[in-house]
Design a protein around this motif. Structure first.
Motif, PDB file in Angstrom:
ATOM      1  N   THR A 380       2.971   4.647  82.149  1.00  0.00           N
ATOM      2  CA  THR A 380       2.646   6.248  83.089  1.00  0.00           C
ATOM      3  C   THR A 380       3.890   7.342  82.768  1.00  0.00           C
ATOM      4  O   THR A 380       3.190   8.727  81.577  1.00  0.00           O
ATOM      5  N   LEU A 381       5.125   6.516  83.494  1.00  0.00           N
ATOM      6  CA  LEU A 381       6.325   7.600  83.407  1.00  0.00           C
ATOM      7  C   LEU A 381       6.486   7.606  81.858  1.00  0.00           C
ATOM      8  O   LEU A 381       7.184   9.070  81.578  1.00  0.00           O
ATOM      9  N   CYS A 382       7.254   6.647  80.706  1.00  0.00           N
ATOM     10  CA  CYS A 382       6.302   6.901  79.402  1.00  0.00           C
ATOM     11  C   CYS A 382       6.132   7.899  78.921  1.00  0.00           C
ATOM     12  O   CYS A 382       6.814   8.945  78.319  1.00  0.00           O
ATOM     13  N   LEU A 383       4.745   8.202  79.374  1.00  0.00           N
ATOM     14  CA  LEU A 383       3.964   9.304  77.912  1.00  0.00           C
ATOM     15  C   LEU A 383       4.299  10.147  78.877  1.00  0.00           C
ATOM     16  O   LEU A 383       4.907  10.945  78.405  1.00  0.00           O
ATOM     17  N   LEU A 384       4.209  10.431  80.073  1.00  0.00           N
ATOM     18  CA  LEU A 384       4.729  12.123  80.701  1.00  0.00           C
ATOM     19  C   LEU A 384       6.754  12.405  79.838  1.00  0.00           C
ATOM     20  O   LEU A 384       6.833  13.470  80.061  1.00  0.00           O
ATOM     21  N   THR A 385       7.204  11.269  79.750  1.00  0.00           N
ATOM     22  CA  THR A 385       8.836  11.425  79.464  1.00  0.00           C
ATOM     23  C   THR A 385       8.499  12.242  78.431  1.00  0.00           C
ATOM     24  O   THR A 385       9.320  13.701  77.689  1.00  0.00           O
ATOM     25  N   LEU A 386       7.803  11.637  77.243  1.00  0.00           N
ATOM     26  CA  LEU A 386       7.678  12.197  75.854  1.00  0.00           C
ATOM     27  C   LEU A 386       6.634  13.608  76.038  1.00  0.00           C
ATOM     28  O   LEU A 386       7.701  14.497  74.640  1.00  0.00           O
ATOM     29  N   VAL A 387       5.456  14.123  77.202  1.00  0.00           N
ATOM     30  CA  VAL A 387       5.375  15.174  76.813  1.00  0.00           C
ATOM     31  C   VAL A 387       6.346  16.191  77.345  1.00  0.00           C
ATOM     32  O   VAL A 387       6.992  17.073  76.957  1.00  0.00           O
ATOM     33  N   VAL A 388       8.003  15.863  78.775  1.00  0.00           N
ATOM     34  CA  VAL A 388       9.145  15.963  78.643  1.00  0.00           C
ATOM     35  C   VAL A 388       9.701  16.836  77.862  1.00  0.00           C
ATOM     36  O   VAL A 388      10.569  17.979  76.995  1.00  0.00           O
ATOM     37  N   VAL A 389      10.141  15.996  76.646  1.00  0.00           N
ATOM     38  CA  VAL A 389      10.987  15.436  75.441  1.00  0.00           C
ATOM     39  C   VAL A 389       9.919  16.873  74.659  1.00  0.00           C
ATOM     40  O   VAL A 389      11.062  17.783  74.328  1.00  0.00           O
ATOM     41  N   ALA A 390       8.840  16.521  73.942  1.00  0.00           N
ATOM     42  CA  ALA A 390       7.898  17.780  73.815  1.00  0.00           C
ATOM     43  C   ALA A 390       8.195  19.101  74.279  1.00  0.00           C
ATOM     44  O   ALA A 390       8.684  20.248  73.471  1.00  0.00           O
ATOM     45  N   SER A 391       8.355  19.620  75.369  1.00  0.00           N
ATOM     46  CA  SER A 391       8.676  21.016  76.375  1.00  0.00           C
ATOM     47  C   SER A 391      10.306  21.463  75.849  1.00  0.00           C
ATOM     48  O   SER A 391      10.038  22.324  75.455  1.00  0.00           O
ATOM     49  N   ALA A 392      10.855  19.864  75.724  1.00  0.00           N
ATOM     50  CA  ALA A 392      12.206  21.144  75.415  1.00  0.00           C
ATOM     51  C   ALA A 392      12.646  21.226  74.446  1.00  0.00           C
ATOM     52  O   ALA A 392      13.189  22.069  74.223  1.00  0.00           O
ATOM     53  N   LEU A 393      12.131  20.182  72.905  1.00  0.00           N
ATOM     54  CA  LEU A 393      12.596  20.798  71.396  1.00  0.00           C
ATOM     55  C   LEU A 393      11.313  22.039  71.286  1.00  0.00           C
ATOM     56  O   LEU A 393      12.132  22.642  70.896  1.00  0.00           O
ATOM     57  N   ARG A 394      10.206  22.270  72.037  1.00  0.00           N
ATOM     58  CA  ARG A 394       9.643  23.626  72.191  1.00  0.00           C
ATOM     59  C   ARG A 394      10.444  24.144  72.348  1.00  0.00           C
ATOM     60  O   ARG A 394      10.130  26.162  72.216  1.00  0.00           O
TER      61      ARG A 394
END
Length: 556
Positions: A380-394
């Motif tokens: 779950t933490l890894c999945l949420l981290t991927l969303v954070v990565v997407a937010s940073a790139l956005r």
């Protein structure tokens, strides 16, 4: 009862001490472990023969890490290895004194040959992954021949060292993958000793084995110099061709050439020595931490998951039309909001990887239930981290739209993308097993650096800013003065006088460099020189000054 152990590297009677039990006092039982046996083999041998380590004086000490990783003794150095090492030093001295480029790859190829000959003499055979790492290393070393920019070339050279370590050591564990590049230092020291022993052995024998080779090489050099000089003086075209192909060596740069020769020779001997008898880094093991209870381990991570989920919910609300309200409450501009968040999210991604590593060390592991708990919480933490990565790139995309692309921005965006890939690899390891994870992470880093170099970051920065100028007529000409020749093809698309002003700094840099030999010239520099020769910079200083060429008006 006491026994003294000399460690994994000891293989004679002196390696054992006094003992009692299965062996008589002072005696050494037969069938001791081989010299390249690891610490576990020695501990098993002691236990099998009745030796028990005590805390008293003279107790058998566990082998240190140096003895644990010690490999077998190398086979005698071959003549082909010595010749290839000397050739590597000569190539480095002749081709690298004027800069990197194709000369770097040419200087490395003899070192590869030296390693191949040494490995064959030791009975080592190349495995498929060894060839993959080797080809990846050579591909990374080709980046300086393609790109003029120094920063992707420097990254490529560092990544090439990591892949070369994987090819030579074959490490699979985290300690092996991380420490094997440092093994080249040991290889350099032992490589010199190894080569010197081989030279002494050859020197003590008959001169008939090596003296004819020295004489033949001397005669060949004399003939090349004599007839080459005659042909060069007889034909100007041949003289120009010969001058372009051969290095221009002067007395003034002799110290640099000598240093490069020694560096090339030492590097070739290091890789050959490692290929002949590599250290066994995989014998180093990291003992797992003490397992924690489910509540003690899971509670902090569940709270962290909830925090991530709350942050992502806010991001989704902002993404779907909540910018105006957020900016009204924060008092930030659109671009300031994007810039402020990116760096924090980048650090959050890095720290999350650290948290996952520590959590795995102290995770409960008493049964299948603990395994499911660890996978669920960390997955779950890894999945949420991927969303954070997407937010940073956005956020970085929004910031680039406002201010344009720069070297720093493209670098950190590329790093964030790679960190996201590492998170995906971690998730895959949780399902498929983690044995392949260390090498996969290094391979992904090498592939990312290679793609980064082939992409030409300076060219990407120039293309994005040129497209932005064509859309809204805004451009920072001052920033282009610090770019490399890789940006010239994109900047050449600007209309005059913006084109000449954007290319002014690069043009002056190429002019100051003068004529550069082919082996020290990148493909990007050659293309830039051709473009500037066909369409020279024409705008005067006064016009460029009015356009802001010599002072940036936009935020960097």
């Amino acid at each position: 009862m006491a026994a003294a152990g000399a460690g994994a590297g000891a293989g004679d009677a002196a390696g054992a001490g006094a003992g009692s039990g299965a062996g008589a006092p002072g005696s050494v039982p037969a069938m001791m472990p081989a010299r390249d046996a690891g610490a576990e083999a020695w501990r098993a041998w002691y236990a099998q023969h009745g030796y028990v380590q005590t805390a008293g004086k003279g107790a058998a000490a566990s082998p240190g890490w140096a003895a644990t990783v010690q490999g077998a003794a190398p086979a005698p150095v071959r003549t082909g290895t010595l010749v290839a090492a000397v050739l590597s030093g000569l190539t480095a001295a002749l081709l690298l004194g004027d800069g990197l480029g194709a000369g770097l790859l040419l200087a490395v190829l003899p070192a590869v040959a030296a390693a191949y000959v040494a490995a064959r003499a030791a009975g080592r055979r190349a495995r498929p992954w060894t060839l993959v790492w080797s080809l990846g290393c050579l591909a990374l070393l080709a980046v300086p021949a393609l790109r003029d920019s120094a920063w992707p070339s420097s990254l490529a050279v560092l990544a090439a060292v990591g892949l070369a370590a994987l090819a030579l050591y074959g490490s699979r564990t985290w300690p092996g993958v991380l420490l094997s590049p440092f093994g080249f230092v040991d290889g350099a020291v032992t490589g010199v000793q190894w080569a010197w022993a081989g030279l002494r052995e050859r020197g003590s024998g008959s001169r008939d084995r090596w003296w004819p080779v020295v004489r033949a090489a001397g005669v060949a050099v004399v003939l090349l110099v004599l007839f080459g000089s005659l042909f060069a003086s007889a034909d100007a075209a041949f003289a120009d061709l010969l001058g372009g192909l051969t290095p221009d060596v002067t007395v003034g740069d002799s110290p640099l050439r000598v240093l490069l020769f020694l560096l090339g020779l030492l590097s070739a001997l290091a890789v050959a020595r490692v290929a002949a008898a590599p250290l066994r880094w995989d014998r180093l093991t990291i003992t797992p931490g003490r397992p924690r209870s489910r509540v003690e381990w899971a509670l902090p991570l569940v709270v962290l998951d909830l925090l991530f989920a709350g942050f992502i919910a806010v991001q989704l609300a902002v993404l779907f039309g909540g910018y105006a309200k957020v900016l009204e409450h924060t008092g930030l501009t659109y671009a300031e909001y994007a810039r402020q968040g990116f760096w924090q999210l980048l650090w959050a991604t890095l720290l999350t990887l650290v948290v996952i590593a520590l959590a795995l060390r102290w995770a409960p592991r008493s049964g299948p239930g603990d395994t499911r708990l660890v996978r669920g919480v960390l997955g779950t933490l890894c999945l949420l981290t991927l969303v954070v990565v997407a937010s940073a790139l956005r956020r970085m995309d929004l910031y680039v739209d406002a201010y344009g692309l720069t070297r720093l921005r493209v670098s950190v965006a590329a790093m964030e993308l790679w960190l996201g890939l590492v998170v995906v690899l971690l998730m895959a390891a949780g399902v498929l097993g983690a044995r392949w994870l260390p090498r996969a992470v290094v391979a992904s880093a090498g592939a990312a650096v290679l793609a980064f170099g082939l992409l030409s970051p300076d060219g990407l920065v120039a293309r994005q800013n040129v497209a932005r100028f064509q859309q809204d007529r805004e451009i920072d000409l001052a920033y282009f003065q610090s770019l490399s020749a890789d940006a010239v093809p994109a900047l050449d698309q600007l209309p005059e006088p913006h084109r000449s002003c954007a290319l002014r700094g690069i043009n002056n840099g190429l002019a100051d460099a003068g004529r550069v030999p082919w082996y020290a010239t990148s493909l990007g520099e050659q293309r830039a020189r051709r473009i500037l020769r066909e369409r020279p910079v024409t705008a005067p200083y006064e016009v460029c000054a009015k356009l802001g060429t010599f002072g940036s008006r936009t935020e960097r």
